[in-house]
Enzyme design. Structure first.
Site, short mmCIF file in Angstrom:
data_model
loop_
_atom_site.label_atom_id
_atom_site.label_comp_id
_atom_site.label_asym_id
_atom_site.label_seq_id
_atom_site.Cartn_x
_atom_site.Cartn_y
_atom_site.Cartn_z
N CYS A 1 0.85 -1.19 0.00
CA CYS A 1 0.00 0.00 0.00
C CYS A 1 0.88 1.24 0.00
O CYS A 1 1.99 1.24 0.53
CB CYS A 1 -0.94 0.07 1.19
N ARG B 1 3.42 -0.37 -5.07
CA ARG B 1 3.24 -0.95 -3.73
C ARG B 1 1.90 -1.64 -3.58
O ARG B 1 1.65 -2.32 -2.58
CB ARG B 1 3.36 0.14 -2.68
N TRP C 1 -3.22 -2.57 -1.41
CA TRP C 1 -2.99 -3.99 -1.69
C TRP C 1 -3.74 -4.71 -0.59
O TRP C 1 -3.34 -4.68 0.58
CB TRP C 1 -1.50 -4.31 -1.64
N ASN D 1 -1.19 1.62 6.27
CA ASN D 1 -0.42 0.50 5.71
C ASN D 1 -0.14 -0.49 6.84
O ASN D 1 0.10 -0.06 7.96
CB ASN D 1 0.94 0.95 5.20
N GLY D 2 -0.09 -1.77 6.51
CA GLY D 2 0.25 -2.75 7.54
C GLY D 2 -0.99 -3.44 8.06
O GLY D 2 -2.06 -3.38 7.44
N GLU E 1 16.01 -17.68 -10.09
CA GLU E 1 15.64 -16.29 -10.34
C GLU E 1 14.98 -16.14 -11.72
O GLU E 1 13.98 -15.43 -11.87
CB GLU E 1 16.89 -15.40 -10.22
N LYS F 1 11.17 -14.81 -12.46
CA LYS F 1 10.82 -13.69 -13.37
C LYS F 1 9.72 -14.13 -14.33
O LYS F 1 8.78 -13.40 -14.57
CB LYS F 1 12.04 -13.22 -14.19
N GLU G 1 6.29 -14.62 -12.41
CA GLU G 1 5.63 -13.46 -11.81
C GLU G 1 5.10 -12.46 -12.83
O GLU G 1 4.10 -11.80 -12.57
CB GLU G 1 6.51 -12.77 -10.76
N HIS H 1 15.23 -36.50 -9.72
CA HIS H 1 14.62 -36.86 -8.43
C HIS H 1 13.16 -36.44 -8.36
O HIS H 1 12.62 -36.29 -7.27
CB HIS H 1 15.44 -36.26 -7.29
N LYS I 1 5.27 -4.41 -4.70
CA LYS I 1 6.72 -4.41 -4.70
C LYS I 1 7.31 -4.63 -3.31
O LYS I 1 8.24 -5.38 -3.13
CB LYS I 1 7.25 -3.10 -5.28
C1 F6R Z 1 10.68 -10.54 -7.38
C2 F6R Z 1 10.67 -9.57 -6.29
C3 F6R Z 1 10.47 -10.06 -4.93
C4 F6R Z 1 11.40 -9.33 -3.95
C5 F6R Z 1 11.09 -9.75 -2.51
C6 F6R Z 1 12.04 -9.09 -1.53
O1 F6R Z 1 10.93 -9.95 -8.61
O2 F6R Z 1 10.80 -8.39 -6.52
O3 F6R Z 1 10.64 -11.44 -4.85
O4 F6R Z 1 12.71 -9.63 -4.29
O5 F6R Z 1 9.78 -9.38 -2.20
O6 F6R Z 1 11.95 -7.72 -1.58
P1 F6R Z 1 13.08 -6.79 -0.99
O7 F6R Z 1 14.31 -7.03 -1.79
O8 F6R Z 1 12.55 -5.40 -1.14
O9 F6R Z 1 13.28 -7.19 0.44
#
Ligand code: F6R
Length: 624
Positions: free
Chosen positions: A2, A27, A76, A100-101, A497, A501, A504, A520, A619
């Site tokens: 948020c 956010r 969010w 927020n929270g 990773e 990508k 997501e 396995h 994010k």
């Molecule tokens: C994936 C992504 C998330 C963040 C994760 C940690 O593309 O962005 O998996 O990496 O939420 O976020 P931070 O790095 O802000 O602690």
């Protein structure tokens, strides 16, 4: 999660608030709202919409009026589905509140207020908080009319209600409060979720992140947890939870506002992928050793003290940052010969981890506000374990609270899918591992490794010249039901990773796997509808990866190889092959992740996905 924005000042209030929300939309983006206070004594106007900030912007076009100030929110959802009634701001009497929270004991408080006759229109914990504050504030008036109070009495009435309210509420949160009849003032509480405040001679700005404030000012106060504030034009007072005044220093932010614009790219994600050579260079700049000087860190004394006698390293992070830490395990173990554990923050914090006397805990985070990572850091600090952070956002909670912060210089990362932050995390963790190894005497040729690392920005430029090929290859993945990304050694975390990508932003099923682990279980997935992206940079486990490739091929999987130009044994086994520059062992993670980022982007674009704002994501994950 948020985004919060607040503004008091002479500019067009709704434009400032909407601009702030647009910059914070990463956010959370399932609903948005504003509360605008007119200069006249007319009622505060609330507008809320389901969906993106753009929907709110459209709805505000029909609103006319001369507004003094306002508060705004992009949500969010945690408690209650995304709907107009659950969107913020929430109103309770004179109190308008965004939040927020999470308020953990909101049901208990709600029931208590319901027993007193209070009715609620939403399912949110936020509305409960608004009514709680209003209820306390009203009782504190003891029958007096709020309008008849002097200005200091009005301010004190609100501050007291916040003080008592925060004592009753459990959870990690931030709130921003506007009170009808108190024009020119905003109030708020930082109780574990970020808040940033700044002022100019004619205005006051509040935000949940610095991006909300960035185009307007560069000097800001990052509120630490357990802070109540009262703000007005050109004036901010900060208090602890007992309402004792406290000072919060101002931080200067050197992120230029153009970094938060798309700059001609279709998406922030694509722009950020292309920024990787320059942000990796910025992150390494001034830190790598020269002939005369060793590695240079911001606070060398603290750095030396941190690593003195280290006998065990424990990394903790979430998501992409976790994969950066997992990659760093290979660097630290190979070069510095330190046993390394890597944990997901959401697991680490609840499993009573064992620390030795000389354990160092390192947390990795782009935002510096991820709730689980922050909690893990605090757990280590409570256990008196030495800690460090690799963090991107200056002034964030994690960067402030860790004993030492090694700041990455990725600049603002707006695309929800992390790209450039990851590369800068890898770069700084690699340099750090080299320096720790140098100090421990376990890496004789550390200068060579550092020189090699300095070449990464150039190599990244080279990789990006092939971007069209990677984007097209990504688009062609549309025909597959499952995408596997596999590799060994350093390529294992990169495969995780890469798969993250893909899933997501394109919502296609993708799995990252250690190549040797396929047999396995996951090999059962493979048939002609499966594509396997095999990462194989001709390193010392390359031959093993080739055997795993054969296992995939034998089961009709389509193989896209990522390897170096001259590797015929690999190339001839692949259905398609993408060649990357030859580079030293430690550089391959930074190079091989780029085609994967671009392939994910190409696929998501082909499938018409909302790349910068993937469904269900936000994010900065500031809830558990
Ligand atoms: C994936 C992504 C998330 C963040 C994760 C940690 O593309 O962005 O998996 O990496 O939420 O976020 P931070 O790095 O802000 O602690």
């Amino acid at each position: 999660m948020c985004g919060i924005v607040g503004y008091v000042g002479p500019k067009n209030v709704s434009e400032v608030l909407i601009g702030g929300l647009e910059r914070l939309e990463y956010r959370g983006y399932d609903s948005a709202g504003v509360a605008l206070m007119p200069h006249s004594k007319e009622d505060v106007l609330i507008k809320r919409c389901v969906g993106r900030v753009s929907a709110l912007k459209d709805a505000l076009k029909s609103v006319t009026g001369d507004f003094a100030q306002g508060i705004a929110h992009t949500r969010w959802a945690t408690h209650g589905v995304p709907s107009e009634v659950n969107a913020h701001p929430h109103k309770a009497g004179r109190t308008f509140l965004v939040h927020n929270g999470i308020i953990e004991n909101y049901l208990e408080i709600k029931e208590e207020l319901q027993r007193q006759g209070q009715e609620f229109e939403s399912q949110t914990d936020t509305e409960v908080f608004a009514h709680l504050i209003e209820n306390i504030r009203y009782k504190l008036l003891a029958g007096r009319d709020f309008e008849s109070l002097s200005l200091p009495e009005k301010i004190s009435n609100v501050l007291e209600s916040l003080k008592i309210g925060t004592q009753k509420v459990e959870g990690h949160y931030a709130i921003l409060v506007m009170v009808a009849g108190l024009e020119g003032h905003l109030f708020g509480v930082q109780a574990g979720a970020p808040l940033v405040a700044g002022k100019l001679t004619d205005s006051l700005y509040i935000g949940s992140d610095l991006q909300a404030l960035l185009p307007h000012l560069s000097d800001m106060h990052f509120l630490p947890a357990k802070t109540i504030f009262a703000g007005q034009i050109n004036h901010l007072d900060f208090y602890d939870f007992d309402l004792k005044k406290k000072e919060i220093p101002m931080s200067r932010i050197d992120w230029s506002p153009d970094k938060i614009a798309k700059g001609g790219f279709d998406h922030f994600m694509l722009k950020e992928i292309f920024e990787q050579p320059s942000v990796v260079a910025d992150t390494l700049s001034g830190r790598l050793p020269t002939e005369e000087l060793g590695f240079l860190w911001d606070d060398l004394e603290k750095h030396k003290d941190l690593w003195k006698n280290v006998d065990r390293l424990h990394f903790v992070a979430c998501g992409t940052a976790y994969y950066a830490a997992l990659t760093a395990k290979y660097f630290f173990e190979k070069w510095a010969r330190i046993p390394v554990e890597v944990d997901l923050a959401s697991e680490f914090r609840y499993r009573n981890p064992v620390f030795t006397q000389n354990t160092v805990v390192g947390v990795v985070s782009q935002s510096g506000e991820t709730a689980d990572t922050l909690a893990a850091l605090r757990l280590a600090l409570d256990e008196k374990v030495k800690t460090f952070a690799v963090c991107n956002v200056p002034g964030s909670s994690i960067s402030r609270e860790a004993n030492v912060n090694y700041q990455t210089k990725a600049g603002p990362e707006i695309g929800v899918a992390s790209t450039k932050a990851f590369s800068t995390q890898l770069a700084i963790l690699s340099a750090l591992a080299q320096d720790v190894a140098r100090m421990r005497g376990t890496l004789v040729n550390w200068q060579n490794e550092a020189e090699s690392l300095a070449r990464v920005p150039l190599l990244l430029e080279q990789v990006l010249t092939q971007s069209k090929t990677y984007l097209d290859m990504g688009a062609s993945l549309e025909r597959f039901k499952t995408i596997l990304v596999v590799g060994r050694g350093l390529m294992y975390p990169i495969s995780l990773e890469g798969a993250l990508k893909i899933k997501e932003i394109s919502y296609r099923h993708a799995e990252g796997y250690a190549a040797g682990e396929l047999k396995h279980g996951p090999i059962a997935l493979i048939d002609s509808s499966t594509c396997a992206i095999v990462l194989n940079p001709k390193d010392d486990v390359s031959a093993k990866t080739l055997s795993n490739l054969q296992e995939i091929k034998a089961r009709s999987g389509w193989i896209i190889g990522l390897g170096v130009e001259k590797h015929d044994a690999f190339r001839k086994e692949c259905n398609e092959y993408l060649a990357l520059p030859e580079a030293d062992w430690a550089l391959s993670p930074m190079l091989y992740v780029v085609p994967l980022q671009l392939m994910a982007y190409g696929l998501a674009k082909q499938l018409g996905c909302d790349i910068d704002k993937p469904r269900n994501l936000a994010k900065s994950v500031t809830v558990e």
